[in-house]
Enzyme design. Sequence first.
Site, PDB file in Angstrom:
ATOM      1  N   SER A 275       0.839  -1.196   0.000  1.00 28.94           N
ATOM      2  CA  SER A 275       0.000   0.000   0.000  1.00 28.94           C
ATOM      3  C   SER A 275       0.883   1.259   0.000  1.00 28.94           C
ATOM      4  CB  SER A 275      -0.932  -0.090   1.214  1.00 28.94           C
ATOM      5  OG  SER A 275      -1.982   0.812   1.134  1.00 28.94           O
TER       6      SER A 275
ATOM      7  N   ASP B  26      -9.311  -5.270  -4.566  1.00 29.32           N
ATOM      8  CA  ASP B  26      -8.961  -3.869  -4.368  1.00 29.32           C
ATOM      9  C   ASP B  26      -9.997  -3.044  -5.144  1.00 29.32           C
ATOM     10  OD1 ASP B  26      -6.784  -2.874  -2.771  1.00 29.32           O
ATOM     11  OD2 ASP B  26      -5.374  -4.010  -3.999  1.00 29.32           O
TER      12      ASP B  26
ATOM     13  N   HIS C  12      -7.422  -5.805  -0.138  1.00 31.56           N
ATOM     14  CA  HIS C  12      -6.292  -4.920   0.129  1.00 31.56           C
ATOM     15  C   HIS C  12      -5.474  -5.365   1.347  1.00 31.56           C
ATOM     16  CE1 HIS C  12      -4.190  -1.113  -0.379  1.00 31.56           C
ATOM     17  NE2 HIS C  12      -4.216  -0.967   0.929  1.00 31.56           N
TER      18      HIS C  12
HETATM   19  N1  LIG Z   1      -9.378   4.494   5.720  1.00 31.24           N
HETATM   20  C1  LIG Z   1      -8.550   3.432   5.298  1.00 31.24           C
HETATM   21  C2  LIG Z   1      -7.703   2.982   6.441  1.00 31.24           C
HETATM   22  C3  LIG Z   1      -6.497   2.216   6.044  1.00 31.24           C
HETATM   23  O1  LIG Z   1      -6.176   2.149   4.884  1.00 31.24           O
HETATM   24  C4  LIG Z   1      -5.707   1.561   7.120  1.00 31.24           C
HETATM   25  C5  LIG Z   1      -6.068   1.742   8.453  1.00 31.24           C
HETATM   26  C6  LIG Z   1      -5.343   1.118   9.451  1.00 31.24           C
HETATM   27  C7  LIG Z   1      -4.272   0.336   9.139  1.00 31.24           C
HETATM   28  C8  LIG Z   1      -3.901   0.155   7.803  1.00 31.24           C
HETATM   29  C9  LIG Z   1      -4.640   0.764   6.790  1.00 31.24           C
HETATM   30  N2  LIG Z   1      -4.344   0.637   5.449  1.00 31.24           N
HETATM   31  C10 LIG Z   1      -3.427  -0.140   4.871  1.00 31.24           C
HETATM   32  O2  LIG Z   1      -2.581  -0.768   5.403  1.00 31.24           O
HETATM   33  C11 LIG Z   1      -9.415   2.295   4.778  1.00 31.24           C
HETATM   34  O3  LIG Z   1     -10.557   2.518   4.431  1.00 31.24           O
HETATM   35  O4  LIG Z   1      -8.982   1.157   4.692  1.00 31.24           O
END
Ligand SMILES: N[C@@H](CC(=O)c1ccccc1NC=O)C(=O)O
Length: 317
Positions: free
Chosen positions: A177, A260, A292
Amino acid sequence: MRTMWLGLICQRTFGESSHFKRKKMMHWTELKKEELERQFSPSLWSHRMSADDVIKAHVKALKEGTERARGLAQTLLNVPYGEGDGEKLDVYIPSTNSLDVPLVIYLHGGYWQFLSKEESGFMAVPLVDKGVVVVAVGYDIAPKGNMDLMVSQVRRSVVSVVQQYSHISGLYLCGHSAGAHLAAMVLSTDWSEYSITPQIKGAFLVSGIYDLLPILSTYVNEPLKMTEEVAVRNSPSKLVPQLKLSSSSCHVVVAVAENDSPEFRKQSEEYYKTLEASGLDVTFEDVANTDHFSIIEQLVDGEYHLTKLLLKMMGKS
Ligand SMILES: N[C@@H](CC(=O)c1ccccc1NC=O)C(=O)O
């Protein structure tokens, strides 16, 4: 009649190669803020659980995997790679007499504002077993850090690792990511400003973001506070000529989750196509039955497709 015809147009697939047959999509500049925010909320697209639950489960899986790795491997925790408080990394070391010891640097995700190296050692579980050193890099997430700083930190962490571990058989990068974005920025570094030029043999870019412009107007940018200028200079999609100069012999794997969001999938497809068109050694992996989060969580499993692919890339299958 008219609606039916429109429906038919919308369902036609586009794209030159059989790889990327997808429905015609609007360009992100034509999407309303609300839709852009939905596209860039990975948790909303999981087929496994609710948005809140998938994030909770993600953090739990990463933490548990990291604890297991710390129990299994010899570790060097909190090794500084710079002067800053946040400039520390963890090393997971195999017990081996082999002279063929590859090293993979993992850059964690979390939209440059969540997670840390404390839950980023999980992939060491199967890799250390096969004689691979795993390094989990910490960097200053927002609001403490900004995009320029994070990019500079991960670049310096790579230089530091190469200086410390000059005897390794190969240097590899893996990022998820936001971490895939940072890994792509490392590949696109002009090393003339650094003390050495790392030779990166392979890079695993998992569910990354390579063009930062679409997130500028979304909630993701609230703690980051990027201006357009910052977003442009930190977008790997705009730095492919530099990547070609710095990382011409690096094998790049661009991996994306089946579930995704369409905009996330498009980011990976377009970055892959740009690298491919530049004559780089690049492969696209569309990982079936993943979202994801599960696309990276499953790296704790030695039998998982991407774990096997990563081991193969390092000559350790
Ligand atoms: N608002 C984001 C939050 C997010 O991407 C995320 C939140 C906590 C830990 C990791 C995250 N994203 C990728 O590792 C979502 O909707 O997934």
